[in-house]
Scaffold this motif. Structure first.
Motif, PDB file in Angstrom:
ATOM      1  N   LEU A 147      -6.628 -38.571 -41.829  1.00 17.44           N
ATOM      2  CA  LEU A 147      -8.070 -38.601 -42.083  1.00 17.44           C
ATOM      3  C   LEU A 147      -8.620 -37.187 -42.298  1.00 17.44           C
ATOM      4  O   LEU A 147      -9.420 -36.958 -43.215  1.00 17.44           O
ATOM      5  N   ALA A 148      -8.170 -36.242 -41.485  1.00 21.68           N
ATOM      6  CA  ALA A 148      -8.651 -34.853 -41.639  1.00 21.68           C
ATOM      7  C   ALA A 148      -8.289 -34.325 -43.026  1.00 21.68           C
ATOM      8  O   ALA A 148      -9.101 -33.648 -43.679  1.00 21.68           O
ATOM      9  N   ALA A 149      -7.075 -34.647 -43.500  1.00 18.33           N
ATOM     10  CA  ALA A 149      -6.662 -34.161 -44.827  1.00 18.33           C
ATOM     11  C   ALA A 149      -7.451 -34.874 -45.929  1.00 18.33           C
ATOM     12  O   ALA A 149      -7.854 -34.248 -46.921  1.00 18.33           O
ATOM     13  N   LEU A 150      -7.693 -36.161 -45.769  1.00 17.85           N
ATOM     14  CA  LEU A 150      -8.492 -36.881 -46.778  1.00 17.85           C
ATOM     15  C   LEU A 150      -9.904 -36.307 -46.851  1.00 17.85           C
ATOM     16  O   LEU A 150     -10.467 -36.128 -47.941  1.00 17.85           O
ATOM     17  N   GLN A 151     -10.457 -35.988 -45.688  1.00 18.17           N
ATOM     18  CA  GLN A 151     -11.802 -35.419 -45.635  1.00 18.17           C
ATOM     19  C   GLN A 151     -11.832 -34.062 -46.362  1.00 18.17           C
ATOM     20  O   GLN A 151     -12.745 -33.781 -47.144  1.00 18.17           O
ATOM     21  N   ALA A 152     -10.799 -33.247 -46.125  1.00 16.17           N
ATOM     22  CA  ALA A 152     -10.746 -31.926 -46.773  1.00 16.17           C
ATOM     23  C   ALA A 152     -10.594 -32.083 -48.287  1.00 16.17           C
ATOM     24  O   ALA A 152     -11.213 -31.338 -49.066  1.00 16.17           O
TER      25      ALA A 152
ATOM     26  N   ALA B 214      -0.759 -27.262 -39.773  1.00 18.91           N
ATOM     27  CA  ALA B 214       0.111 -27.066 -40.946  1.00 18.91           C
ATOM     28  C   ALA B 214       0.288 -28.388 -41.709  1.00 18.91           C
ATOM     29  O   ALA B 214       0.337 -28.401 -42.948  1.00 18.91           O
ATOM     30  N   LEU B 215       0.363 -29.485 -40.971  1.00 20.23           N
ATOM     31  CA  LEU B 215       0.501 -30.787 -41.620  1.00 20.23           C
ATOM     32  C   LEU B 215      -0.748 -31.119 -42.445  1.00 20.23           C
ATOM     33  O   LEU B 215      -0.646 -31.552 -43.605  1.00 20.23           O
ATOM     34  N   ILE B 216      -1.909 -30.881 -41.861  1.00 17.74           N
ATOM     35  CA  ILE B 216      -3.159 -31.167 -42.592  1.00 17.74           C
ATOM     36  C   ILE B 216      -3.238 -30.285 -43.847  1.00 17.74           C
ATOM     37  O   ILE B 216      -3.591 -30.764 -44.935  1.00 17.74           O
ATOM     38  N   ALA B 217      -2.880 -29.010 -43.690  1.00 19.38           N
ATOM     39  CA  ALA B 217      -2.919 -28.102 -44.854  1.00 19.38           C
ATOM     40  C   ALA B 217      -1.986 -28.608 -45.954  1.00 19.38           C
ATOM     41  O   ALA B 217      -2.337 -28.621 -47.143  1.00 19.38           O
ATOM     42  N   ALA B 218      -0.794 -29.063 -45.568  1.00 16.25           N
ATOM     43  CA  ALA B 218       0.164 -29.551 -46.580  1.00 16.25           C
ATOM     44  C   ALA B 218      -0.391 -30.792 -47.276  1.00 16.25           C
ATOM     45  O   ALA B 218      -0.306 -30.928 -48.504  1.00 16.25           O
ATOM     46  N   MET B 219      -0.973 -31.708 -46.499  1.00 17.60           N
ATOM     47  CA  MET B 219      -1.477 -32.965 -47.091  1.00 17.60           C
ATOM     48  C   MET B 219      -2.715 -32.709 -47.955  1.00 17.60           C
ATOM     49  O   MET B 219      -3.100 -33.577 -48.755  1.00 17.60           O
ATOM     50  N   THR B 220      -3.324 -31.547 -47.793  1.00 15.67           N
ATOM     51  CA  THR B 220      -4.506 -31.222 -48.596  1.00 15.67           C
ATOM     52  C   THR B 220      -4.118 -30.661 -49.964  1.00 15.67           C
ATOM     53  O   THR B 220      -4.924 -30.643 -50.895  1.00 15.67           O
ATOM     54  N   ARG B 221      -2.867 -30.234 -50.107  1.00 11.76           N
ATOM     55  CA  ARG B 221      -2.434 -29.664 -51.403  1.00 11.76           C
ATOM     56  C   ARG B 221      -2.509 -30.739 -52.490  1.00 11.76           C
ATOM     57  O   ARG B 221      -1.978 -31.844 -52.325  1.00 11.76           O
ATOM     58  N   PRO B 222      -3.133 -30.422 -53.643  1.00  5.13           N
ATOM     59  CA  PRO B 222      -3.353 -31.460 -54.678  1.00  5.13           C
ATOM     60  C   PRO B 222      -2.068 -32.116 -55.178  1.00  5.13           C
ATOM     61  O   PRO B 222      -2.086 -33.283 -55.580  1.00  5.13           O
ATOM     62  N   GLU B 223      -0.941 -31.379 -55.157  1.00  2.00           N
ATOM     63  CA  GLU B 223       0.293 -31.974 -55.700  1.00  2.00           C
ATOM     64  C   GLU B 223       0.875 -33.047 -54.768  1.00  2.00           C
ATOM     65  O   GLU B 223       1.775 -33.793 -55.165  1.00  2.00           O
ATOM     66  N   ILE B 224       0.371 -33.124 -53.540  1.00  2.00           N
ATOM     67  CA  ILE B 224       0.798 -34.217 -52.649  1.00  2.00           C
ATOM     68  C   ILE B 224      -0.025 -35.447 -53.022  1.00  2.00           C
ATOM     69  O   ILE B 224      -1.235 -35.494 -52.835  1.00  2.00           O
ATOM     70  N   ARG B 225       0.653 -36.453 -53.548  1.00  2.00           N
ATOM     71  CA  ARG B 225      -0.047 -37.646 -54.041  1.00  2.00           C
ATOM     72  C   ARG B 225       0.277 -38.903 -53.230  1.00  2.00           C
ATOM     73  O   ARG B 225      -0.324 -39.939 -53.417  1.00  2.00           O
ATOM     74  N   ILE B 226       1.271 -38.776 -52.356  1.00  2.00           N
ATOM     75  CA  ILE B 226       1.597 -39.883 -51.447  1.00  2.00           C
ATOM     76  C   ILE B 226       1.850 -39.302 -50.058  1.00  2.00           C
ATOM     77  O   ILE B 226       2.542 -38.277 -49.927  1.00  2.00           O
ATOM     78  N   VAL B 227       1.271 -39.936 -49.042  1.00  2.00           N
ATOM     79  CA  VAL B 227       1.662 -39.646 -47.658  1.00  2.00           C
ATOM     80  C   VAL B 227       2.287 -40.930 -47.123  1.00  2.00           C
ATOM     81  O   VAL B 227       1.639 -41.984 -47.108  1.00  2.00           O
ATOM     82  N   SER B 228       3.559 -40.850 -46.753  1.00  2.00           N
ATOM     83  CA  SER B 228       4.252 -42.053 -46.272  1.00  2.00           C
ATOM     84  C   SER B 228       4.545 -41.904 -44.785  1.00  2.00           C
ATOM     85  O   SER B 228       4.528 -40.797 -44.244  1.00  2.00           O
TER      86      SER B 228
ATOM     87  N   GLY C  68     -13.119 -31.895 -53.738  1.00  2.00           N
ATOM     88  CA  GLY C  68     -13.119 -32.599 -55.024  1.00  2.00           C
ATOM     89  C   GLY C  68     -11.721 -32.940 -55.510  1.00  2.00           C
ATOM     90  O   GLY C  68     -11.496 -33.106 -56.710  1.00  2.00           O
ATOM     91  N   VAL C  69     -10.766 -33.070 -54.578  1.00  2.00           N
ATOM     92  CA  VAL C  69      -9.394 -33.445 -54.946  1.00  2.00           C
ATOM     93  C   VAL C  69      -9.219 -34.941 -54.671  1.00  2.00           C
ATOM     94  O   VAL C  69      -9.605 -35.425 -53.599  1.00  2.00           O
ATOM     95  N   ALA C  70      -8.626 -35.645 -55.605  1.00  2.00           N
ATOM     96  CA  ALA C  70      -8.446 -37.104 -55.434  1.00  2.00           C
ATOM     97  C   ALA C  70      -7.616 -37.385 -54.183  1.00  2.00           C
ATOM     98  O   ALA C  70      -6.723 -36.607 -53.834  1.00  2.00           O
ATOM     99  N   PRO C  71      -7.898 -38.498 -53.499  1.00  2.00           N
ATOM    100  CA  PRO C  71      -7.107 -38.813 -52.299  1.00  2.00           C
ATOM    101  C   PRO C  71      -5.660 -39.151 -52.649  1.00  2.00           C
ATOM    102  O   PRO C  71      -5.373 -39.604 -53.751  1.00  2.00           O
ATOM    103  N   PHE C  72      -4.772 -38.911 -51.676  1.00  2.00           N
ATOM    104  CA  PHE C  72      -3.399 -39.394 -51.825  1.00  2.00           C
ATOM    105  C   PHE C  72      -3.351 -40.872 -51.432  1.00  2.00           C
ATOM    106  O   PHE C  72      -4.268 -41.385 -50.787  1.00  2.00           O
TER     107      PHE C  72
END
Ligand code: NAD
Length: 483
Positions: free
Chosen positions: A163-168, A107-121, A173-177
């Motif tokens: 890393l898994a979310a960045l890879q997804a 669930a965490l990886i799925a959330a971090m993959t959402r395009p509107e998430i632009r920062i992971v702190s 084609g979504v910019a990294p957070f």
């Protein structure tokens, strides 16, 4: 108001239904809720950046307790500011949900993959970055890291999940957070990049190269004393009528956040609420480490040896606060490099007031903890800088002798000092041998390095250590202050 009426509480001064998430925060402990969440709450109260609300997250099973507690109160956090002039409480509304805590972090990886998430702190503690103490570098051989690299679809660490979310995102084609550490580590952005790219390096070197090139890891300095929550803190919440909140947070009034402005996917305008953006984060870090953390070490051991329980009580003892003043003014402040728009003497005065705040109730024992890890970061570099300028820093050498005396394991009042360092046995052996042979202590290469070989320092150290044994802490501090 009768004496039984609860004290007033401030509530979010904005419509929380308008908030949408832009940040996932991993490691939702007390500090995050007293620091970053408060800055965002201030921003939302100005009607700004409503698309930067926080989704809470954790990668450890105990985090689900925090999730349950916060979701039961609509993700509001109670933050009580421990102002000596009067405590104030507010409910912080910057977090809108808490992601389910799962062993595989799906669930965490799925959330971090959402395009509107632009920062992971992150606030996952200083020890949470898989740094090898021997080398000071990321440890790719750690079993947790190897396990994540072998199974990136089921990562257990924060870095594997990131890393898994960045890879997804890359595949979609979504910019990294941007990955923003808020832990108390010098160069925390560099350390975080080493961890995320380090997991990638073990599984997919091309992905590691991509992370190093395309993902931003701004360095930042954070500051706000935020004690752990216990019965004392819960009783304070009850006085505000918030006795049913199982996870209130208390903190000192002061807060500071200094960040590199490196957020390619955007960021909230935190400069509007007091955050400093600068290319000189390392200068702020050096100031904090030498003056604040070094200052903590200076008041720790005399207080510990004099059986003083609380930090504010140590500051109320003129011999200890006088010792702090003299060492800071003569041996620390002069060697701290300049910091943009900052008067170091004024910064120290503020630190002195913060240490003296009786409401915070920080303990001397906590300050005495882990000297073998702290002294090489907070004190020895200041000794080395003084020696390099041809100045023998007697106060810092006395601090070293006080630490050594503490590690012998008995206070001046005759009480036994319980082990207070991961290397306690080794320190105690060295301390007990040091009265006859100071090099038994100063020769600990991993702590003192070259500094321990300076003959003038050795002589001054031996003098102080023998004096502390013969006449006690009070007499030695009084002499030092008179000198
Ligand atoms: P806390 O114990 O309240 O919370 C720690 C959080 O980190 C928890 O969510 C825990 O699950 C998580 N965590 C711990 N180890 C982890 C790991 N290995 N991997 C992933 N998550 C892990 O502590 P806190 O007061 O919130 O402090 C957290 C950090 O914040 C500190 O270690 C420090 O770096 C920074 N900080 C704290 C203060 C303070 O006064 N408390 C001040 C400045 C900076």
């Amino acid at each position: 108001m009768t004496t039984h009426d609860p004290l007033p509480v401030a509530h979010p001064a904005y419509d929380r239904s308008r908030l949408t998430p832009g940040i996932v925060h991993i490691g939702l402990g007390n500090f995050h809720r007293a620091h970053m969440a408060v800055y965002l709450d201030d921003l939302f109260a100005k009607g700004l950046a409503m698309d930067w609300a926080i989704l809470g997250a954790g990668v450890r099973a105990p985090d689900s307790r925090m999730r349950d507690a916060l979701r039961a109160q609509d993700c509001l956090s109670t933050v009580i500011e421990l102002d000596p002039a009067g405590k104030t409480a507010r409910r912080i509304g910057a977090m809108v949900d808490f992601i389910e805590v799962q062993p595989d972090n799906a669930a965490l990886i799925a959330a971090m993959t959402r395009p509107e998430i632009r920062i992971v702190s992150l606030t996952v503690t200083e020890g949470g970055y898989y740094v090898d103490p021997a080398t000071g570098r990321f440890d790719p051989t750690h079993p947790d890291i190897r396990a994540d690299a072998a199974q990136l679809d089921r990562p257990a660490t924060a870095f594997g999940a990131i890393l898994a979310a960045l890879q997804a995102r890359r595949a979609a084609g979504v910019a990294p957070f941007t990955v923003m550490s808020c832990d108390n580590l010098p160069g925390n952005g560099h350390v975080t990049r080493a961890a995320v790219a380090g997991v990638a390096r073990l599984s997919d070197p091309a992905l590691a190269d991509w992370v190093e090139t395309h993902v931003a890891f701004p360095n930042g300095m954070v500051d706000r004393i935020t004690p752990a929550t216990g019965p004392r803190e819960r009783a304070m919440a009850a006085a505000f009528g918030l006795g049913d909140d199982p996870v209130p947070v208390t903190c000192e009034p002061f807060r500071q956040w200094v960040l590199e402005d490196h957020f390619p996917s955007g960021r909230p305008p935190l400069e509007q609420v007091g955050v400093t953006f600068t290319d000189h984060v390392h200068a702020f870090e050096a100031m904090k480490i030498r003056i604040l953390n070094g200052g903590h070490a200076i008041i720790a051991y005399p207080g510990g040896l004099l059986d003083i329980e609380y930090v504010h009580e140590a500051m109320a003892e003129p011999l200890i606060s006088g010792f702090l003043d003299k060492v800071e003014r003569e041996e620390i402040i002069p060697i701290v490099p300049p910091v943009p728009n900052t008067d170091l003497a004024a910064y120290y005065t503020l630190i002195r007031d913060r240490f003296s705040n009786p409401e915070v109730a920080d303990t001397e024992r906590r300050l005495c903890l882990d000297g073998s890890n702290r002294q090489p970061k907070f004190i020895i570099p200041s000794i080395a800088d003084n020696l390099a300028r041809g100045h023998l820093p007697r106060g810092l050498i006395l601090e070293s002798a006080l630490w050594c005396r503490y590690c012998m394991g008995m206070t001046d009042g005759g009480a036994v000092i319980e082990p207070n360092d991961p290397n306690w046995d080794r320190l105690q052996r060295a301390a007990r041998a040091a009265s006859a042979d100071p090099m038994a202590w100063l020769g600990m290469e991993d702590i003192y390095g070259d500094v321990g070989r300076d003959p003038h320092l050795q002589e001054a150290f031996a003098g102080y250590l023998n004096d502390l044994g013969a006449r006690g802490v009070r007499a030695v501090l009084a002499d030092y202050l008179a000198g």
